[in-house]
Design a protein around this motif. Structure first.
Motif, PDB file in Angstrom:
ATOM      1  N   LYS A 419       0.827  -1.204   0.000  1.00 27.87           N
ATOM      2  CA  LYS A 419       0.000   0.000   0.000  1.00 27.87           C
ATOM      3  C   LYS A 419       0.867   1.263   0.000  1.00 27.87           C
ATOM      4  O   LYS A 419       0.510   2.271  -0.624  1.00 27.87           O
ATOM      5  CB  LYS A 419      -0.915  -0.007   1.223  1.00 27.87           C
ATOM      6  N   ILE A 420       1.999   1.214   0.709  1.00 28.86           N
ATOM      7  CA  ILE A 420       2.905   2.358   0.753  1.00 28.86           C
ATOM      8  C   ILE A 420       3.451   2.658  -0.642  1.00 28.86           C
ATOM      9  O   ILE A 420       3.507   3.820  -1.075  1.00 28.86           O
ATOM     10  CB  ILE A 420       4.034   2.114   1.765  1.00 28.86           C
ATOM     11  N   LYS A 421       3.838   1.630  -1.379  1.00 29.79           N
ATOM     12  CA  LYS A 421       4.347   1.845  -2.736  1.00 29.79           C
ATOM     13  C   LYS A 421       3.279   2.475  -3.616  1.00 29.79           C
ATOM     14  O   LYS A 421       3.558   3.378  -4.416  1.00 29.79           O
ATOM     15  CB  LYS A 421       4.831   0.521  -3.336  1.00 29.79           C
ATOM     16  N   ALA A 422       2.046   2.005  -3.473  1.00 28.53           N
ATOM     17  CA  ALA A 422       0.958   2.584  -4.258  1.00 28.53           C
ATOM     18  C   ALA A 422       0.709   4.038  -3.864  1.00 28.53           C
ATOM     19  O   ALA A 422       0.453   4.894  -4.734  1.00 28.53           O
ATOM     20  CB  ALA A 422      -0.308   1.756  -4.077  1.00 28.53           C
ATOM     21  N   ALA A 423       0.781   4.350  -2.578  1.00 27.30           N
ATOM     22  CA  ALA A 423       0.566   5.721  -2.117  1.00 27.30           C
ATOM     23  C   ALA A 423       1.675   6.647  -2.607  1.00 27.30           C
ATOM     24  O   ALA A 423       1.420   7.794  -2.999  1.00 27.30           O
ATOM     25  CB  ALA A 423       0.498   5.750  -0.588  1.00 27.30           C
ATOM     26  N   LEU A 424       2.912   6.175  -2.598  1.00 23.80           N
ATOM     27  CA  LEU A 424       4.016   6.968  -3.126  1.00 23.80           C
ATOM     28  C   LEU A 424       3.797   7.284  -4.603  1.00 23.80           C
ATOM     29  O   LEU A 424       4.035   8.413  -5.056  1.00 23.80           O
ATOM     30  CB  LEU A 424       5.338   6.212  -2.929  1.00 23.80           C
ATOM     31  N   GLY A 427       1.162   9.974  -5.069  1.00 26.16           N
ATOM     32  CA  GLY A 427       1.722  11.292  -4.821  1.00 26.16           C
ATOM     33  C   GLY A 427       2.604  11.768  -5.962  1.00 26.16           C
ATOM     34  O   GLY A 427       2.600  12.946  -6.330  1.00 26.16           O
ATOM     35  N   TRP A 428       3.330  10.834  -6.553  1.00 25.25           N
ATOM     36  CA  TRP A 428       4.231  11.139  -7.668  1.00 25.25           C
ATOM     37  C   TRP A 428       3.437  11.459  -8.924  1.00 25.25           C
ATOM     38  O   TRP A 428       3.885  12.195  -9.801  1.00 25.25           O
ATOM     39  CB  TRP A 428       5.146   9.941  -7.869  1.00 25.25           C
ATOM     40  N   GLY A 429       2.238  10.882  -9.000  1.00 27.15           N
ATOM     41  CA  GLY A 429       1.384  11.136 -10.154  1.00 27.15           C
ATOM     42  C   GLY A 429       1.661  10.237 -11.326  1.00 27.15           C
ATOM     43  O   GLY A 429       1.215  10.500 -12.447  1.00 27.15           O
ATOM     44  N   LYS A 430       2.394   9.174 -11.091  1.00 22.49           N
ATOM     45  CA  LYS A 430       2.714   8.236 -12.165  1.00 22.49           C
ATOM     46  C   LYS A 430       2.495   6.819 -11.648  1.00 22.49           C
ATOM     47  O   LYS A 430       2.181   6.599 -10.480  1.00 22.49           O
ATOM     48  CB  LYS A 430       4.150   8.432 -12.647  1.00 22.49           C
ATOM     49  N   ARG A 431       2.705   5.851 -12.526  1.00 20.94           N
ATOM     50  CA  ARG A 431       2.397   4.469 -12.166  1.00 20.94           C
ATOM     51  C   ARG A 431       3.296   3.955 -11.050  1.00 20.94           C
ATOM     52  O   ARG A 431       2.849   3.218 -10.167  1.00 20.94           O
ATOM     53  CB  ARG A 431       2.536   3.579 -13.409  1.00 20.94           C
ATOM     54  N   ASN A 432       4.560   4.308 -11.090  1.00 20.92           N
ATOM     55  CA  ASN A 432       5.506   3.867 -10.068  1.00 20.92           C
ATOM     56  C   ASN A 432       6.297   5.061  -9.553  1.00 20.92           C
ATOM     57  O   ASN A 432       6.639   5.975 -10.325  1.00 20.92           O
ATOM     58  CB  ASN A 432       6.488   2.826 -10.625  1.00 20.92           C
ATOM     59  N   TRP A 433       6.560   5.042  -8.238  1.00 19.16           N
ATOM     60  CA  TRP A 433       7.420   6.081  -7.661  1.00 19.16           C
ATOM     61  C   TRP A 433       8.845   5.787  -8.088  1.00 19.16           C
ATOM     62  O   TRP A 433       9.363   4.678  -7.898  1.00 19.16           O
ATOM     63  CB  TRP A 433       7.285   6.061  -6.134  1.00 19.16           C
ATOM     64  N   ALA A 434       9.523   6.779  -8.634  1.00 25.93           N
ATOM     65  CA  ALA A 434      10.833   6.534  -9.230  1.00 25.93           C
ATOM     66  C   ALA A 434      11.959   6.478  -8.210  1.00 25.93           C
ATOM     67  O   ALA A 434      13.074   6.091  -8.548  1.00 25.93           O
ATOM     68  CB  ALA A 434      11.131   7.626 -10.256  1.00 25.93           C
ATOM     69  N   ALA A 435      11.672   6.876  -6.970  1.00 26.91           N
ATOM     70  CA  ALA A 435      12.741   6.955  -5.970  1.00 26.91           C
ATOM     71  C   ALA A 435      12.930   5.617  -5.264  1.00 26.91           C
ATOM     72  O   ALA A 435      12.228   4.643  -5.512  1.00 26.91           O
ATOM     73  CB  ALA A 435      12.421   8.046  -4.963  1.00 26.91           C
ATOM     74  N   ALA A 436      13.924   5.586  -4.356  1.00 23.19           N
ATOM     75  CA  ALA A 436      14.313   4.338  -3.689  1.00 23.19           C
ATOM     76  C   ALA A 436      13.706   4.266  -2.292  1.00 23.19           C
ATOM     77  O   ALA A 436      13.578   5.271  -1.591  1.00 23.19           O
ATOM     78  CB  ALA A 436      15.836   4.263  -3.590  1.00 23.19           C
ATOM     79  N   VAL A 437      13.341   3.047  -1.894  1.00 21.66           N
ATOM     80  CA  VAL A 437      12.810   2.797  -0.557  1.00 21.66           C
ATOM     81  C   VAL A 437      13.725   1.789   0.139  1.00 21.66           C
ATOM     82  O   VAL A 437      13.986   0.713  -0.399  1.00 21.66           O
ATOM     83  CB  VAL A 437      11.381   2.220  -0.607  1.00 21.66           C
ATOM     84  N   ASN A 438      14.203   2.159   1.319  1.00 21.38           N
ATOM     85  CA  ASN A 438      14.958   1.211   2.140  1.00 21.38           C
ATOM     86  C   ASN A 438      14.141   0.902   3.380  1.00 21.38           C
ATOM     87  O   ASN A 438      13.673   1.806   4.069  1.00 21.38           O
ATOM     88  CB  ASN A 438      16.325   1.765   2.557  1.00 21.38           C
ATOM     89  N   VAL A 439      13.952  -0.377   3.646  1.00 20.23           N
ATOM     90  CA  VAL A 439      13.213  -0.822   4.821  1.00 20.23           C
ATOM     91  C   VAL A 439      14.201  -1.447   5.800  1.00 20.23           C
ATOM     92  O   VAL A 439      14.883  -2.426   5.472  1.00 20.23           O
ATOM     93  CB  VAL A 439      12.114  -1.834   4.442  1.00 20.23           C
ATOM     94  N   SER A 440      14.295  -0.860   6.982  1.00 19.80           N
ATOM     95  CA  SER A 440      15.167  -1.392   8.031  1.00 19.80           C
ATOM     96  C   SER A 440      14.294  -2.133   9.034  1.00 19.80           C
ATOM     97  O   SER A 440      13.376  -1.550   9.621  1.00 19.80           O
ATOM     98  CB  SER A 440      15.921  -0.256   8.722  1.00 19.80           C
TER      99      SER A 440
END
Length: 590
Positions: A419-424, A427-440
Motif C-alpha cells: 500500500k505504501i508503494k501505491a501511495a508513493l 503522490g508522484w502522479g505516475k504508475r511507479n514512484w521513481a525513488a528508492a525505498v529502504n526498509v530497516s
C-alpha cells in the motif's frame, strides 16, 4: 550554582581553552578542542568506547567534554577506541590512561560495553574494581544513558556510575572529589558513593535465590543509599548540549548539532527514552538560537536533536529563523503524524535526499499495543505527501518480535508496504514512484525501565524465520531494499541490556576470544546463568530486576499498568507535564 558556572565560563583560561586548535595527535585541525597545559589540574580522560568518527558525532560526548572543562582546575581530554589494538592515548596530549586521575566512559549503546573492557585491557589497567584499589590506578567512572538504564553488567569493571544527567552530576561529583583528592581509593569510592546520582557498586551486596533471581540488595555502608535517585537538571541556565569540537572526520560533520528537547511525551512502550527522561523538557528557543549562532560560524547546517523534533513548541519559528539566516537544517527524527507538505518542502529545500519515518509495526493492533496509535490511513496519507515531495529516498523502520506479535502481524508489514508503494506512486502522479525505498527491520530488544521490561525477547529461530520471510517478500515488490540487525546481534544487545554483574567473566572471555557474549554465556556456563535465562525468560511482576534500585520517578506499578494495557491494545495519552499524575514523574521532580 549559576554564578559559579558563569565565573568558570568567563575565566581567561576557559576562554583560551575553548578557542584552542589542536594541531598534534592522530586527528589534527580540530576547532574547539580544549588543551590545558601545566598546572595541578584534575586530569580526566573522557572515553568514548568506539571509534573517533562515532565519538565526535555523539552530542552527549561533546556535552560531557564541555562540562568537565568548564571547571578551571580540570583538564579533560578525549580518548576513543584505537585502531589495530594499539594502547589508547588521549587526543589532546597523547597521554596514556594511567596518567589520568579519572577515566570517565560515556556509553550510549549496550554493545559498546565490550569496547569499554577492551580499552581498559589495552591500556594495561586491571579490569576488576578491587584490583585497581591497590595499584595506583585511575578512578573509573561510567556515564551515559546505558549507565542509568542498567549499569549492572558494567558494575564489576567500574568504580562508580553516574545515574542521571551530566549537568547536575559533573559539578557535584567534582566538588566532592576535590575535598577527598588523595584519599585511599576505598575511602574515595565510599564517600563519592553518597553524592547525588552516583552509584558505587562495591558498596552493595546482592543475594540470590535458588532460581538465580535477586532476593535483595544490601548497602554495605551507612553512607550508601538504598535507592539511587536519577539526577535531573532543573537549571534553565544550564549549558545546552551542542557541538563543541568541529572536525571533518565525525559523523554528521557537516552540521552544528544542538539538543532542542530532552525526553518524549509520546510514551511508546518499547522506548526507554519515553520513560527515563520524564517529564519531557523543551529548551528555550532564544537559547537554541544563541547557540546555533555560534555554531553557524563553523557550519552552514543545523542538526536539531530531539526524540520528536516537531513536538517542540518553537519548531516552526526556529526553522523559519534558520532560513532567514540563509542556513539549512536537519532533524534527528520525524513522526508519521507530523508530516506535512510544508515540512517536506522545507526538508527538500535544505538539500536532504532522504526522509526517515518509523511505522514500527505492520498492523494497527500492534501499533496500539506499543502505544503508537498511528493508523494505516495516516501512514498512507504521509506517503502520498512524500511521493509528491521530489525527495528521492525514503527509509522506513519496522520491528519484529514485538510483544503480543502474531504471525499475521509480520505478514502485515508486507501488505502495508504494498500500500505504501501505491501511495508513493499516487503522490508522484505516475504508475511507479521513481525513488528508492529502504526498509530497516530490526529485532525488538526489551529495555529496562519500560513497560516491556518484563517480556521475553523473541527466540532466535523465530526472528531468523521472520527476517528471512520479510527480506524475500519485500524483494518481490521491486524498488525496495531491506537491511536489518541480525538475530544474533540483537541477542547480544539484549543480554547486556537485561544482564547483571554475574556476566563479568563471560564478557572478559568474549573480549579475549572475539566472540559475542551470548555465544560465551551458554547453557551450563560455570559463572553465570545461561543466555536464555537472561534474554528469553519472562519476568514476574514482583521479581526484583537488576535495575530496580534506580529511581527514575516513573513508578513500577505504572509501568506494569502500561504492560497490561498493551496486552489489550489500549493506548495512553501523551505525557502532560504538570497537568497529570499518572506516572508520578512530576511528583518526584526536584
Amino acid at each position: 550554582m549559576k554564578d559559579r558556572r558563569q565565573k568558570r565560563a568567563l575565566s581567561p583560561a576557559g576562554v583560551r581553552a575553548r578557542e584552542g586548535l589542536v594541531e598534534k595527535g592522530p586527528f589534527p585541525l580540530e576547532r574547539g578542542a580544549v588543551l590545558k597545559k601545566g598546572g595541578d589540574y584534575i586530569r580526566v580522560a573522557l572515553c568514548y568506547p568506539n571509534y573517533y568518527e562515532m565519538a565526535m558525532g555523539n552530542l552527549g560526548f561533546h556535552h560531557a567534554y564541555h562540562l568537565f572543562n568548564l571547571e578551571e582546575d580540570v583538564a579533560c581530554e578525549r580518548v576513543t577506541k584505537s585502531y589495530l589494538g594499539r594502547a589508547p592515548v588521549s587526543i589532546e596530549s597523547g597521554r596514556p590512561l594511567r596518567e589520568f586521575e579519572i577515566v570517565a566512559f560515556s556509553m550510549s549503546y549496550e554493545s559498546d560495553l565490550l569496547n569499554m573492557i577492551r580499552i581498559l585491557n589495552d591500556a594495561g589497567l586491571p579490569l576488576g574494581q578491587e584490583e585497581r584499589n591497590s595499584s595506583g590506578c585511575p578512578l573509573v567512572l561510567l556515564g551515559g544513558v546505558t549507565a542509568f538504564l542498567n549499569p549492572e553488567p558494567a558494575a564489576p569493571f567500574v568504580d562508580l556510575a553516574a545515574i542521571g544527567e551530566a549537568e547536575v552530576i559533573v559539578p557535584l561529583f567534582l566538588d566532592r572529589y576535590r575535598e577527598l583528592r588523595g584519599s585511599p581509593k576505598p575511602d574515595l569510592i565510599r564517600e563519592l558513593g553518597s553524592v547525588e546520582g552516583i552509584y558505587a557498586p562495591s558498596l552493595y551486596a546482592l543475594e540470590y535465590g535458588e532460581d538465580q533471581t535477586i532476593l535483595c540488595r544490601r548497602p554495605l555502608s551507612d553512607s550508601a543509599p538504598e535507592r539511587i535517585m536519577r539526577a535531573v537538571c532543573q537549571d534553565p541556565e544550564a549549558p545546552l548540549a551542542i557541538t563543541r569540537v568541529f572536525t571533518g572526520r565525525a559523523e554528521f560533520c557537516d552540521m552544528a548539532l544542538v539538543e532542542i528537547s530532552r525526553g518524549c511525551a509520546r510514551g511508546c512502550r518499547f522506548c526507554a527514552g519515553s520513560f527515563v527522561y520524564r517529564p519531557p523538557r523543551y529548551f528555550e528557543e532564544a537559547r537554541i538560537r544563541e547557540e546555533l549562532g555560534r555554531g553557524f560560524r563553523e557550519r552552514d547546517k543545523a542538526g536539531l536533536i530531539a526524540a520528536t523534533a516537531a513536538d517542540h513548541p518553537g519548531f516552526d519559528s526556529l526553522r523559519n529563523w534558520i532560513g532567514s539566516m540563509h542556513k539549512t537544517h536537519s532533524v534527528s527524527s520525524l513522526r508519521l503524524d507530523e508530516v506535512t507538505p510544508e515540512l517536506l518542502e522545507d526538508i527538500r529545500s535544505c538539500g536532504h535526499k532522504t526522509v526517515t519515518l518509523a511505522p514500527e509495526a505492520g498492523s494497527e493492533r500492534l501499533r496500539l499495543a506499543a502505544n503508537k496509535p498511528i493508523t494505516d490511513e495516516e501512514i498512507l496519507s504521509a506517503m502520498e505527501m512524500v511521493g509528491a515531495s521530489d525527495i528521492p529516498r525514503l527509509k522506513l523502520y519496522f520491528q519484529v518480535g514485538l510483544p503480543f506479535e502474531e504471525e499475521d502481524d509480520v505478514e502485515a508489514i508486507v501488505r502495508l508496504m504494498e500500500k505504501i508503494k501505491a501511495a508513493l506512486a499516487r503522490g508522484w502522479g505516475k504508475r511507479n514512484w521513481a525513488a528508492a525505498v529502504n526498509v530497516s527491520i530490526n529485532p525488538f530488544v526489551p529495555k529496562p525501565s519500560t513497560p516491556f521490561q518484563w517480556v521475553p525477547m523473541a527466540g532466535t529461530s523465530y526472528l531468523k524465520k521472520s527476517l528471512k520471510f520479510l527480506r524475500e517478500s519485500l524483494a518481490k515488490l521491486g524498488g525496495v531494499s531491506v537491511s536489518s540487525m541480525s538475530a544474533r546481534e540483537a541477542m547480544n544487545q539484549a543480554l547486556i541490556a537485561r544482564g547483571d554483574g554475574r556476566l563479568a567473566a563471560a564478557l572478559i572471555k568474549a573480549v579475549k576470544t572475539g566472540k559475542g557474549p551470548s555465544a560465551v554465556v551458554r547453557r551450563g556456563f560455570a559463572y553465570s546463568p545461561d543466555a536464555w535465562w537472561y534474554v528469553h525468560r519472562e519476568r514476574g511482576r514482583d521479581e526484583v530486576l537488576p535495575w530496580d534500585f534506580i529511581e527514575h520517578g516513573v513508578s513500577k506499578d505504572y509501568l506494569w499498568e502500561e504492560y497490561v494495557k498493551a496486552g489489550k491494545a489500549k493506548t495512553t495519552p501523551p505525557c502532560s507535564p504538570g497537568r497529570c499524575s499518572r506516572c508520578e514523574a512530576c511528583k518526584t521532580e526536584r
